[in-house]
Every structure is written in C-alpha cells, then in structure tokens.
Design an enzyme around this catalytic site. Structure first.
Site, PDB file in Angstrom:
ATOM      1  N   GLN A  11      -6.654  -9.495   1.438  1.00  0.00           N
ATOM      2  CA  GLN A  11      -7.918  -9.946   1.924  1.00  0.00           C
ATOM      3  C   GLN A  11      -8.794 -10.839   1.024  1.00  0.00           C
ATOM      4  O   GLN A  11      -8.880 -11.873   1.453  1.00  0.00           O
ATOM      5  CB  GLN A  11      -8.730  -8.723   2.301  1.00  0.00           C
ATOM      6  CG  GLN A  11      -8.301  -7.577   2.978  1.00  0.00           C
ATOM      7  CD  GLN A  11      -9.709  -6.601   3.414  1.00  0.00           C
ATOM      8  OE1 GLN A  11     -10.208  -6.832   4.304  1.00  0.00           O
ATOM      9  NE2 GLN A  11      -9.720  -5.468   2.767  1.00  0.00           N
ATOM     10  N   ILE A  38       4.158  -8.181  -9.599  1.00  0.00           N
ATOM     11  CA  ILE A  38       3.416  -8.106 -10.818  1.00  0.00           C
ATOM     12  C   ILE A  38       4.055  -6.770 -11.572  1.00  0.00           C
ATOM     13  O   ILE A  38       3.471  -6.630 -12.729  1.00  0.00           O
ATOM     14  CB  ILE A  38       1.780  -7.835 -10.598  1.00  0.00           C
ATOM     15  CG1 ILE A  38       1.322  -6.654  -9.856  1.00  0.00           C
ATOM     16  CG2 ILE A  38       1.243  -9.242 -10.070  1.00  0.00           C
ATOM     17  CD1 ILE A  38       0.016  -6.131 -10.018  1.00  0.00           C
ATOM     18  N   ALA A  61      -2.817  -5.269  -5.420  1.00  0.00           N
ATOM     19  CA  ALA A  61      -3.176  -3.761  -5.668  1.00  0.00           C
ATOM     20  C   ALA A  61      -2.509  -2.744  -4.839  1.00  0.00           C
ATOM     21  O   ALA A  61      -2.012  -3.085  -3.633  1.00  0.00           O
ATOM     22  CB  ALA A  61      -4.834  -3.482  -5.731  1.00  0.00           C
ATOM     23  N   TYR A  62      -2.287  -1.427  -5.136  1.00  0.00           N
ATOM     24  CA  TYR A  62      -2.015  -0.513  -4.064  1.00  0.00           C
ATOM     25  C   TYR A  62      -3.412  -0.157  -3.548  1.00  0.00           C
ATOM     26  O   TYR A  62      -4.052   0.810  -4.113  1.00  0.00           O
ATOM     27  CB  TYR A  62      -1.121   0.349  -4.928  1.00  0.00           C
ATOM     28  CG  TYR A  62      -0.627   1.569  -3.987  1.00  0.00           C
ATOM     29  CD1 TYR A  62       0.870   1.614  -3.837  1.00  0.00           C
ATOM     30  CD2 TYR A  62      -1.364   2.493  -3.210  1.00  0.00           C
ATOM     31  CE1 TYR A  62       1.284   2.499  -3.068  1.00  0.00           C
ATOM     32  CE2 TYR A  62      -0.953   3.516  -2.622  1.00  0.00           C
ATOM     33  CZ  TYR A  62       0.376   3.580  -2.383  1.00  0.00           C
ATOM     34  OH  TYR A  62       1.069   4.497  -1.490  1.00  0.00           O
ATOM     35  N   THR A  63      -3.460  -0.503  -2.374  1.00  0.00           N
ATOM     36  CA  THR A  63      -5.020  -0.136  -1.811  1.00  0.00           C
ATOM     37  C   THR A  63      -5.027   1.050  -0.783  1.00  0.00           C
ATOM     38  O   THR A  63      -6.001   1.228  -0.207  1.00  0.00           O
ATOM     39  CB  THR A  63      -5.529  -1.318  -1.122  1.00  0.00           C
ATOM     40  OG1 THR A  63      -4.574  -1.881  -0.267  1.00  0.00           O
ATOM     41  CG2 THR A  63      -5.831  -2.399  -2.265  1.00  0.00           C
ATOM     42  N   THR A 102     -12.707  -1.420  -8.188  1.00  0.00           N
ATOM     43  CA  THR A 102     -13.109  -0.658  -7.338  1.00  0.00           C
ATOM     44  C   THR A 102     -14.325   0.477  -7.597  1.00  0.00           C
ATOM     45  O   THR A 102     -14.492   0.840  -8.712  1.00  0.00           O
ATOM     46  CB  THR A 102     -11.932   0.147  -6.649  1.00  0.00           C
ATOM     47  OG1 THR A 102     -12.791   1.023  -5.349  1.00  0.00           O
ATOM     48  CG2 THR A 102     -11.293   1.184  -7.253  1.00  0.00           C
ATOM     49  N   TYR A 126      -5.810   6.806  -6.234  1.00  0.00           N
ATOM     50  CA  TYR A 126      -6.418   5.266  -6.044  1.00  0.00           C
ATOM     51  C   TYR A 126      -7.259   5.093  -7.178  1.00  0.00           C
ATOM     52  O   TYR A 126      -7.106   4.092  -8.007  1.00  0.00           O
ATOM     53  CB  TYR A 126      -6.736   4.757  -4.653  1.00  0.00           C
ATOM     54  CG  TYR A 126      -7.556   3.451  -4.631  1.00  0.00           C
ATOM     55  CD1 TYR A 126      -6.710   2.523  -4.695  1.00  0.00           C
ATOM     56  CD2 TYR A 126      -8.781   3.377  -4.486  1.00  0.00           C
ATOM     57  CE1 TYR A 126      -7.269   1.116  -4.678  1.00  0.00           C
ATOM     58  CE2 TYR A 126      -9.408   1.990  -4.404  1.00  0.00           C
ATOM     59  CZ  TYR A 126      -8.359   1.072  -4.503  1.00  0.00           C
ATOM     60  OH  TYR A 126      -9.217  -0.080  -4.440  1.00  0.00           O
ATOM     61  N   LYS A 130      -6.765   2.891 -10.734  1.00  0.00           N
ATOM     62  CA  LYS A 130      -7.518   1.696 -10.803  1.00  0.00           C
ATOM     63  C   LYS A 130      -8.163   1.798 -12.346  1.00  0.00           C
ATOM     64  O   LYS A 130      -8.307   0.776 -12.778  1.00  0.00           O
ATOM     65  CB  LYS A 130      -8.392   1.333  -9.611  1.00  0.00           C
ATOM     66  CG  LYS A 130      -7.800   0.915  -8.334  1.00  0.00           C
ATOM     67  CD  LYS A 130      -7.254  -0.341  -8.301  1.00  0.00           C
ATOM     68  CE  LYS A 130      -8.121  -1.505  -8.445  1.00  0.00           C
ATOM     69  NZ  LYS A 130      -7.399  -2.778  -8.153  1.00  0.00           N
TER      70      LYS A 130
HETATM   71  N1  LIG Z   1     -10.044  -2.898   0.308  1.00  0.00           N
HETATM   72  C1  LIG Z   1     -11.060  -2.531  -0.120  1.00  0.00           C
HETATM   73  O1  LIG Z   1     -11.721  -1.690   0.478  1.00  0.00           O
HETATM   74  C2  LIG Z   1     -11.355  -2.474  -1.627  1.00  0.00           C
HETATM   75  C3  LIG Z   1     -12.354  -1.895  -2.025  1.00  0.00           C
HETATM   76  C4  LIG Z   1     -12.838  -2.114  -3.341  1.00  0.00           C
HETATM   77  C5  LIG Z   1     -12.194  -2.615  -4.247  1.00  0.00           C
HETATM   78  N2  LIG Z   1     -10.975  -3.255  -3.892  1.00  0.00           N
HETATM   79  C6  LIG Z   1     -10.102  -3.952  -4.695  1.00  0.00           C
HETATM   80  O2  LIG Z   1     -10.138  -5.292  -4.423  1.00  0.00           O
HETATM   81  C7  LIG Z   1      -8.834  -6.064  -4.688  1.00  0.00           C
HETATM   82  C8  LIG Z   1      -8.510  -6.733  -3.497  1.00  0.00           C
HETATM   83  O3  LIG Z   1      -8.214  -5.906  -2.314  1.00  0.00           O
HETATM   84  P1  LIG Z   1      -7.807  -6.240  -0.852  1.00  0.00           P
HETATM   85  O4  LIG Z   1      -8.477  -5.485  -0.165  1.00  0.00           O
HETATM   86  O5  LIG Z   1      -7.568  -7.716  -0.962  1.00  0.00           O
HETATM   87  O6  LIG Z   1      -6.347  -5.687  -0.993  1.00  0.00           O
HETATM   88  P2  LIG Z   1      -4.973  -5.909  -0.109  1.00  0.00           P
HETATM   89  O7  LIG Z   1      -5.699  -6.758   1.044  1.00  0.00           O
HETATM   90  O8  LIG Z   1      -4.312  -4.657   0.200  1.00  0.00           O
HETATM   91  O9  LIG Z   1      -4.252  -6.974  -0.695  1.00  0.00           O
HETATM   92  C9  LIG Z   1      -3.465  -6.585  -1.883  1.00  0.00           C
HETATM   93  C10 LIG Z   1      -2.335  -7.497  -1.839  1.00  0.00           C
HETATM   94  O10 LIG Z   1      -1.461  -7.099  -2.962  1.00  0.00           O
HETATM   95  C11 LIG Z   1      -0.165  -7.161  -2.926  1.00  0.00           C
HETATM   96  N3  LIG Z   1       0.786  -6.349  -3.662  1.00  0.00           N
HETATM   97  C12 LIG Z   1       1.148  -5.066  -3.732  1.00  0.00           C
HETATM   98  N4  LIG Z   1       1.961  -4.689  -4.617  1.00  0.00           N
HETATM   99  C13 LIG Z   1       2.022  -5.787  -5.215  1.00  0.00           C
HETATM  100  C14 LIG Z   1       2.958  -6.416  -6.455  1.00  0.00           C
HETATM  101  N5  LIG Z   1       3.701  -5.309  -6.816  1.00  0.00           N
HETATM  102  N6  LIG Z   1       3.101  -7.561  -6.784  1.00  0.00           N
HETATM  103  C15 LIG Z   1       2.548  -8.552  -6.205  1.00  0.00           C
HETATM  104  N7  LIG Z   1       1.465  -8.160  -5.080  1.00  0.00           N
HETATM  105  C16 LIG Z   1       1.424  -7.049  -4.623  1.00  0.00           C
HETATM  106  C17 LIG Z   1      -0.282  -6.501  -1.152  1.00  0.00           C
HETATM  107  O11 LIG Z   1       1.218  -6.766  -0.728  1.00  0.00           O
HETATM  108  P3  LIG Z   1       1.610  -5.680   0.476  1.00  0.00           P
HETATM  109  O12 LIG Z   1       0.485  -5.549   1.503  1.00  0.00           O
HETATM  110  O13 LIG Z   1       3.010  -6.172   0.746  1.00  0.00           O
HETATM  111  O14 LIG Z   1       1.586  -4.339  -0.235  1.00  0.00           O
HETATM  112  C18 LIG Z   1      -1.374  -7.239  -1.051  1.00  0.00           C
HETATM  113  O15 LIG Z   1      -1.125  -8.594  -0.303  1.00  0.00           O
HETATM  114  C19 LIG Z   1      -7.865  -4.885  -5.022  1.00  0.00           C
HETATM  115  O16 LIG Z   1      -8.017  -4.931  -6.498  1.00  0.00           O
HETATM  116  C20 LIG Z   1      -8.600  -3.536  -4.567  1.00  0.00           C
HETATM  117  O17 LIG Z   1      -8.244  -2.454  -5.186  1.00  0.00           O
HETATM  118  C21 LIG Z   1     -10.578  -3.173  -2.435  1.00  0.00           C
END
Ligand SMILES: NC(=O)c1ccc[n+]([C@@H]2O[C@H](COP(=O)([O-])OP(=O)(O)OC[C@H]3O[C@@H](n4cnc5c(N)ncnc54)[C@H](OP(=O)(O)O)[C@@H]3O)[C@@H](O)[C@H]2O)c1
Length: 289
Positions: A11, A38, A61-63, A102, A126, A130
C-alpha cells in the site's frame, strides 16, 4: 539522490510510486520481494552498493497481524532480522534509512494520544517483531528515523476500506468493533509526508529517531465503517459490537491514537483530517473501477 523503496508493491510503496514523478530530483527505485528480498543480506548489500543508494525507505513488512501469531519465525525474519540487513547495507554505503513501524507496539491502555517516548508493550507477534525491528534502528549509529503509523489504507492493495465496501454491498447489515479506537491513515498522505521529510533536507536523526504519523482525529472501527458507507453512498446498517464478540488470533490495542506533534514540528508537516482523506481515497477507488 538514489532512493531504494522496499515493499514497493504494498500500500505505502504503491502510493510512493504514484507520487514519485513529482520529485524529479529524487531517483526512486521500487523493489518488492521478487526483485529484492530484504531477508537476503548479501542481495541487499550488493543492491545498495551497485545502485549507489543514498536512502532506503523500508515499506516491506510482514503485515498479516493474525497469521503472524502462528508464523512467528517468518514474521520475525521480515519485520526484525531483515531490518538488520538494511542497517548493515546503510553502514557500508553511508546510506540513510526511513523505516516504517506501527501503533501495534502499544498495548492500548493509554487514555491520551501516544507520544514517541511512551512505553511500548506489544500485545501480539506482529507488534513484537515490529518493535524488534525498531530497536535495531534505534541502536544503530546510522542516520535514520522510524515512522510509526496506524490503520493504513489506500486505493492500492487490500485493506479495511475495501473490505467494508465489498461487504457493504453484499450484506444488509454488519457488526463492526466500537471499542478499539485509533486513527485511520491514508497511505497517500503518509507517502507525501515522507517525500516532504526527504525534501526538507533536515537531518534524519536530529531529535531522536522515532516519529508518529497518522491522519488527524480519532475514530473507532465502527466510526470508520459508518464514514466509508456514508461517503461512498452504500446503504448498509452498521451495528456496534465489542472486540470480544469478534475474536481474532491476535489481540489488538483498545486505544492507539498517536500524538503527531513531534513530526509536525520537526519537519513542518500539516496533516489532513481522517474523514477528508477517506473522501480522497474513495474518489481514487471510484476512478480506478
Ligand atoms: N497496513 C496497516 O494497517 C499498517 C498499520 C500500521 C503500520 N503499518 C506498517 O506500514 C508499512 C507499510 O505497510 P503496508 O500496509 O503498505 O504493507 P503491505 O501492503 O503489506 O506491503 C508490504 C510489502 O512488503 C512486501 N514484502 C514482504 N516480505 C518481503 C521481503 N522479504 N522482501 C521484500 N518485500 C517484502 C510484501 O509482499 P507480499 O505481499 O508478497 O508479502 C508487500 O508488497 C509496514 O511497515 C507496516 O508494518 C501498516
């Protein structure tokens, strides 16, 4: 400056890609797990050296919050151990790091918006992994910051907004949790804030490494769902339910509203109110359909 964005298909990564053209002075290179995993230290180090990377924005991240409860090792490798790889690559190439974390590092027992210095007690795997990733960044000597965000959504990827929009047309009524309170964050706004921070030319570690960023305001998931239906014109009745009526493998904080004063002051950022940003996102979703 050459910037490596990891997790570029997620996202936040997608929102950064969407606005990168507005910053022609920044050469952003977007990778996801297929191009650059990574968790592979050698690959990360070579990539950063070969592409003369000056800054890494770690959006990878692993989300999957619930799945992490039974997939602890994988969550830890991506959310914590891999952050060490990024720091190592930064050390060897004198690159900076912007790492995303997070609100789930908090246990939800606060009663006023959480500051960066408040005590962290994650409730689940999670949040714990993190937090471990954060700790590697905090204890490194490299220039970098951590931005904790909350309840991220976007027109890209899957998230609460899209789930509600799907269920809202399929069902006459839905039960949505009212006793977990936080702030939704439009990933496009966070992407814009990250670009402002980079452009500000401020040093990335001048006043401590951790920052909070969400949209302005406060909502429960129930309020969020009501707003999604109201602003998108979906006729679905929303019934408030307690978190205990919707059990999930991972416990989530009851209260995780973030105090954003520090990021606003240090980087001169103004942050939109969550309902206004939700309206913008719904417009983008409509455009893409
Ligand atoms: N989503 C939320 O509500 C939320 C809330 C608070 C904080 N955050 C933080 O905000 C950040 C961005 O979140 P987001 O929602 O954009 O996450 P996201 O949509 O889940 O995107 C994470 C991306 O990282 C990729 N990824 C996973 N393992 C990887 C690896 N080993 N090497 C390289 N890429 C890898 C994923 O690929 P796959 O899909 O193939 O696994 C996905 O494309 C993260 O740090 C998350 O912890 C998110």
């Amino acid at each position: 400056m050459n910037i490596l964005v990891t997790g570029g298909n997620g996202q936040l990564g997608s929102e950064l890609k969407h606005i990168a053209f507005q910053y022609p002075q920044l050469n952003c290179m977007f990778t996801d797990v297929e191009e650059l995993d990574i968790t592979n230290q050698d690959d990360i180090i070579s990539y950063v050296e070969e592409h003369n990377v000056g800054l890494i924005i770690n959006c990878a991240a692993y989300t999957a919050v619930d799945k992490a409860e039974s997939d602890i090792e994988r969550a830890r490798i991506i959310n914590a151990t891999a952050v060490k790889n990024l720091i190592k690559a930064c050390e060897l190439s004198s690159a900076k790091l912007i790492h995303i974390s997070t609100d789930y590092v908090f246990n939800g027992e606060a009663f006023c918006p959480l500051k960066e210095s408040d005590q962290v007690i994650p409730l689940g795997v999670y949040g714990l992994t993190k937090l471990e990733g954060e700790q590697y960044v905090v204890s490194s000597n490299e220039e970098g910051i951590i931005i904790r965000t909350s309840w991220l959504y976007s027109s890209f990827g899957n998230n609460f907004v899209k789930t509600m929009m799907r269920l809202g047309v399929e069902r006459e009524s839905l039960g949505v949790i009212f006793d977990q309170v936080g702030t939704p964050t439009y990933a496009a706004d966070l992407a814009g804030a990250i670009m402002s921070i980079i452009n500000s030319n401020e040093k990335l570690d001048k006043k401590g490494k951790v920052y909070h960023y969400s949209n302005e305001g406060v909502a429960s998931w129930y309020d969020f769902a009501l707003a999604i239906f109201e602003l998108s014109g979906i006729k679905c009745i929303v019934n408030p339910i307690e978190a205990s009526e919707y059990p999930t493998p991972a416990k989530r904080p009851y209260y995780s509203v973030l105090n954003k004063k520090k990021i606003k002051n240090d980087f001169n950022i103004s942050i939109p109110y969550w309902r206004d940003s939700l309206r913008s996102c719904l417009y983008e979703i409509e455009k893409s359909n």
